[in-house]
Design a protein around this motif. Structure first.
Motif, PDB file in Angstrom:
ATOM      1  N   GLN A 453       0.862  -1.174   0.000  1.00  0.00           N
ATOM      2  CA  GLN A 453       0.000   0.000   0.000  1.00  0.00           C
ATOM      3  C   GLN A 453       0.903   1.230   0.000  1.00  0.00           C
ATOM      4  O   GLN A 453       1.871   1.296   0.758  1.00  0.00           O
ATOM      5  N   LEU A 454       0.596   2.190  -0.846  1.00  0.00           N
ATOM      6  CA  LEU A 454       1.362   3.432  -0.936  1.00  0.00           C
ATOM      7  C   LEU A 454       0.385   4.589  -0.976  1.00  0.00           C
ATOM      8  O   LEU A 454      -0.520   4.607  -1.819  1.00  0.00           O
ATOM      9  N   TYR A 455       0.568   5.545  -0.072  1.00  0.00           N
ATOM     10  CA  TYR A 455      -0.360   6.667   0.026  1.00  0.00           C
ATOM     11  C   TYR A 455       0.386   7.994   0.041  1.00  0.00           C
ATOM     12  O   TYR A 455       1.424   8.131   0.707  1.00  0.00           O
ATOM     13  N   ASP A 456      -0.154   8.934  -0.682  1.00  0.00           N
ATOM     14  CA  ASP A 456       0.299  10.325  -0.620  1.00  0.00           C
ATOM     15  C   ASP A 456      -0.618  11.029   0.379  1.00  0.00           C
ATOM     16  O   ASP A 456      -1.759  11.383   0.060  1.00  0.00           O
ATOM     17  N   LEU A 457      -0.138  11.207   1.614  1.00  0.00           N
ATOM     18  CA  LEU A 457      -1.005  11.701   2.678  1.00  0.00           C
ATOM     19  C   LEU A 457      -1.384  13.168   2.513  1.00  0.00           C
ATOM     20  O   LEU A 457      -2.366  13.615   3.106  1.00  0.00           O
ATOM     21  N   ASP A 458      -0.619  13.915   1.731  1.00  0.00           N
ATOM     22  CA  ASP A 458      -1.020  15.298   1.461  1.00  0.00           C
ATOM     23  C   ASP A 458      -2.308  15.338   0.648  1.00  0.00           C
ATOM     24  O   ASP A 458      -3.196  16.163   0.896  1.00  0.00           O
ATOM     25  N   ARG A 459      -2.416  14.451  -0.319  1.00  0.00           N
ATOM     26  CA  ARG A 459      -3.585  14.427  -1.199  1.00  0.00           C
ATOM     27  C   ARG A 459      -4.669  13.462  -0.724  1.00  0.00           C
ATOM     28  O   ARG A 459      -5.836  13.616  -1.105  1.00  0.00           O
ATOM     29  N   ASP A 460      -4.267  12.485   0.073  1.00  0.00           N
ATOM     30  CA  ASP A 460      -5.184  11.408   0.455  1.00  0.00           C
ATOM     31  C   ASP A 460      -5.017  11.071   1.944  1.00  0.00           C
ATOM     32  O   ASP A 460      -4.547   9.999   2.297  1.00  0.00           O
ATOM     33  N   PRO A 461      -5.406  11.993   2.836  1.00  0.00           N
ATOM     34  CA  PRO A 461      -5.211  11.752   4.271  1.00  0.00           C
ATOM     35  C   PRO A 461      -6.016  10.569   4.799  1.00  0.00           C
ATOM     36  O   PRO A 461      -5.674  10.006   5.846  1.00  0.00           O
ATOM     37  N   GLY A 462      -7.078  10.175   4.089  1.00  0.00           N
ATOM     38  CA  GLY A 462      -7.884   9.040   4.516  1.00  0.00           C
ATOM     39  C   GLY A 462      -7.361   7.695   4.059  1.00  0.00           C
ATOM     40  O   GLY A 462      -7.942   6.657   4.382  1.00  0.00           O
ATOM     41  N   GLU A 463      -6.260   7.696   3.288  1.00  0.00           N
ATOM     42  CA  GLU A 463      -5.627   6.466   2.821  1.00  0.00           C
ATOM     43  C   GLU A 463      -6.615   5.576   2.052  1.00  0.00           C
ATOM     44  O   GLU A 463      -6.773   4.391   2.317  1.00  0.00           O
ATOM     45  N   LEU A 464      -7.248   6.167   1.075  1.00  0.00           N
ATOM     46  CA  LEU A 464      -8.266   5.463   0.301  1.00  0.00           C
ATOM     47  C   LEU A 464      -7.841   5.190  -1.133  1.00  0.00           C
ATOM     48  O   LEU A 464      -8.504   4.432  -1.835  1.00  0.00           O
ATOM     49  N   VAL A 465      -6.734   5.808  -1.589  1.00  0.00           N
ATOM     50  CA  VAL A 465      -6.279   5.637  -2.969  1.00  0.00           C
ATOM     51  C   VAL A 465      -4.899   4.993  -2.929  1.00  0.00           C
ATOM     52  O   VAL A 465      -3.889   5.651  -2.680  1.00  0.00           O
ATOM     53  N   ASN A 466      -4.851   3.687  -3.157  1.00  0.00           N
ATOM     54  CA  ASN A 466      -3.610   2.933  -3.078  1.00  0.00           C
ATOM     55  C   ASN A 466      -2.810   3.104  -4.375  1.00  0.00           C
ATOM     56  O   ASN A 466      -3.248   2.693  -5.447  1.00  0.00           O
ATOM     57  N   LEU A 467      -1.618   3.708  -4.266  1.00  0.00           N
ATOM     58  CA  LEU A 467      -0.782   3.999  -5.426  1.00  0.00           C
ATOM     59  C   LEU A 467       0.315   2.961  -5.637  1.00  0.00           C
ATOM     60  O   LEU A 467       1.138   3.115  -6.530  1.00  0.00           O
ATOM     61  N   PHE A 468       0.317   1.910  -4.820  1.00  0.00           N
ATOM     62  CA  PHE A 468       1.371   0.907  -4.915  1.00  0.00           C
ATOM     63  C   PHE A 468       1.301   0.214  -6.285  1.00  0.00           C
ATOM     64  O   PHE A 468       0.228  -0.162  -6.751  1.00  0.00           O
ATOM     65  N   GLY A 469       2.471   0.069  -6.904  1.00  0.00           N
ATOM     66  CA  GLY A 469       2.549  -0.604  -8.205  1.00  0.00           C
ATOM     67  C   GLY A 469       2.258   0.286  -9.394  1.00  0.00           C
ATOM     68  O   GLY A 469       2.356  -0.172 -10.538  1.00  0.00           O
ATOM     69  N   LYS A 470       1.939   1.559  -9.149  1.00  0.00           N
ATOM     70  CA  LYS A 470       1.684   2.480 -10.257  1.00  0.00           C
ATOM     71  C   LYS A 470       3.024   2.936 -10.837  1.00  0.00           C
ATOM     72  O   LYS A 470       3.887   3.421 -10.099  1.00  0.00           O
ATOM     73  N   PRO A 471       3.217   2.802 -12.135  1.00  0.00           N
ATOM     74  CA  PRO A 471       4.518   3.140 -12.739  1.00  0.00           C
ATOM     75  C   PRO A 471       4.977   4.558 -12.429  1.00  0.00           C
ATOM     76  O   PRO A 471       6.174   4.800 -12.248  1.00  0.00           O
ATOM     77  N   GLU A 472       4.057   5.501 -12.368  1.00  0.00           N
ATOM     78  CA  GLU A 472       4.442   6.890 -12.132  1.00  0.00           C
ATOM     79  C   GLU A 472       4.980   7.129 -10.727  1.00  0.00           C
ATOM     80  O   GLU A 472       5.557   8.185 -10.442  1.00  0.00           O
TER      81      GLU A 472
END
Length: 530
Positions: A453-472
């Motif tokens: 699980q990877l979260y950008d807490l500035d944009r997603d403080p609720g940890e609802l958008v998992n960015l893990f495995g995204k190439p970018e």
């Protein structure tokens, strides 16, 4: 123990320095149970729940990125006393406190330096009354009854038990003087007054705001339900949290169906409890000031873990390493502490409290301690930012995750002796093993299955958008995976320290228990071969 020439000389120097310290500061750990981070004006919250703590933070240091070592009581509290992560002190659940493994804890170090030791409030560790000079234990449904308390204290304790750890729908029918925080601080003040000229090491441990969520007037509706801020997300977000979180929600609703419907009452009572605790913290610090002890006493306020606070429809704690549960306050005030907004951005841990207090009283940090002393930061001294660029936590009892197809009934966590009572810490919610690292505005969670699980807490403080495995996000993901690997290796058990047979000696840091002063070829990760 046979020491190398370098470490022996360094420890001799520190021993001389310790002898030269004429005034030993008093030590007070104030700990609240299940206190969510960020619910005060000083941290940007709109409601004034903690004016006394805000005053301490304004004249002290409040670390904004502090994390517990594990989001449940016993492992976290043992980390506070020993400076070791759960994988090292070997306690990963609430039922095994006696298994704690360490060389020396804070109380033992303080006693060796001539301190009078005391615990007032909740214990929930391996400690027993024989481990401290004064023992006044309280729990979530009552505790020590002093001869001079109001006559209705016993009735209040009985009423507390009747709540079965659930949300109170009416104000407590008993006054604040019967409440546990008031009684704890009254006992703490007595201990301070009775100690005389001896330095003291005192833990003031509030069972609140942990459930049952109840308060008397004037705290009832001090923050009316309709005025509490919106939550990060409701039960609709459970689809993002996985099957164990959904199972925990069913457990909660099966046992106390009004929890979700009354979520604002839950939060209102919780916030009222924060103000009730805060008033008692103000009462305690005022007593220190009136006794002329404020500048002679090093005080830290913290919590063992957080509370979902009805985010995702969940109360209490349980599944995962969400910010609601792992992010906790750590505020220092008093002896030697200088306000420094710059250092407040450092990433710190529950495990850092013990070595910090050791250094503050000029005591050697015991071998096997993994936390890092914050004492230079608290004094406004220069420090390597790299040392505090990230922090690490974990949860889980190992094995496989329980999943929906295991068909585990929620009745496994019912309390048959208490109608409507349940335990959110159970074989389902604590199954598996997860580790997390926080660095910058990023958070990575990784587990024994290889799930990330990877979260950008500035944009997603609720940890609802998992960015893990995204190439970018591959670069930041790799950086955090390396950081997590470093922390996981670093916090492995460092005891016994040897030499068991005179052959092996572990080399320990003599600079605040920091690693960065010993690093070669720049910051990690790098290609240096030791």
């Amino acid at each position: 123990m046979k020491l190398s020439g370098l470490s022996l000389a360094a420890q001799m120097t520190r021993s001389v320095q310790a002898q030269e310290v004429m005034e030993k500061p008093n030590l007070i750990i104030i700990i609240a149970d299940q206190r969510h981070y960020g619910l005060s004006k000083a941290t940007g919250y709109p409601l004034d729940t903690s004016p006394a703590l805000d005053r301490l933070q304004a004249s002290g240091v409040g670390f904004r990125h502090n994390y517990c070592t594990a989001p449940l009581c016993v492992p976290s509290r043992i980390s506070m006393l020993t400076g070791r992560w759960p994988e090292a002190h070997r306690v990963r659940m609430n039922l095994q406190a006696k298994d704690a493994y360490f060389q020396e804890d804070l109380y033992q170090v303080a006693k060796q330096r001539g301190y009078r030791t005391a615990l007032v409030g909740k214990n929930h560790t391996y400690l027993t009354r024989s481990d401290v000079d004064v023992w006044r234990e309280f729990s979530h449904d009552g505790g020590y009854i002093s001869p001079d308390v109001p006559p209705d204290v016993a009735a209040f304790d009985k009423w507390l038990k009747s709540l079965n750890f659930n949300v109170a729908m009416e104000p407590s029918p008993y006054p604040r003087e019967t409440q546990i925080p008031y009684r704890i601080v009254s006992e703490a003040m007595k201990i301070i007054d009775e100690t005389g000229d001896s330095p003291f090491c005192l833990q003031v441990s509030f069972p609140e705001p942990h459930d049952p969520e109840q308060v008397p007037h004037p705290y009832w509706n001090m923050f009316p339900p309709e005025t509490v801020p919106a939550r990060r997300a409701g039960p609709e977000a459970l689809e993002h949290l996985g099957p164990r979180a959904r199972w925990e929600y069913r457990l909660q609703q099966d046992n106390f169906p009004d929890t979700e419907r009354q979520w604002r009452r839950y939060v209102s009572n919780y916030l009222g409890a924060l103000r009730m605790i805060d008033d008692q913290i103000g009462r305690l610090t005022k007593h220190l000031e009136e006794r002329g002890l404020a500048k002679k006493t090093l005080v830290v306020f913290t919590s063992d873990h957080g509370d979902y606070l009805m985010d995702y429809g969940l109360g209490r704690k349980g599944v995962g390493l969400y910010e609601d549960l792992a992010h906790t306050p750590q505020i220092w005030w008093g002896y030697g502490v200088r306000p420094s907004p710059r250092v407040e951005q450092a990433f710190t841990s529950m495990a850092d409290i013990m070595p910090t207090m050791c250094e503050a009283i000029a005591a050697l940090i015991p071998h096997g301690v993994q936390g890092r002393s914050l004492w230079p930061l608290l004094q406004g001294q220069a420090y390597p930012q790299e040392e505090f660029r990230s922090i690490y936590s974990g949860v889980g009892l190992g094995g496989l995750y329980y999943e929906d197809n295991d068909d585990i009934p929620t009745s496994i966590s019912h309390d048959s002796a208490r109608s409507g009572s349940w335990d959110e810490l159970n074989k389902v919610t604590q199954s598996g093993n997860q580790k997390m690292v926080r660095m910058g505005h990023w958070k990575l969670v990784y587990d024994m299955m290889g799930y990330g699980q990877l979260y950008d807490l500035d944009r997603d403080p609720g940890e609802l958008v998992n960015l893990f495995g995204k190439p970018e996000h591959a670069k930041v993901e790799a950086q955090l995976m390396a950081e997590l690997a470093m922390w996981t290796i670093r916090t492995q058990d460092g005891l016994p320290a040897g030499p068991q047979n005179g052959k092996y000696q572990t080399k320990w840091s003599i600079q605040h228990n920091w690693y960065s002063p010993y690093r070669h070829d720049g910051s990690s990760p790098n290609s240096y071969i030791p």
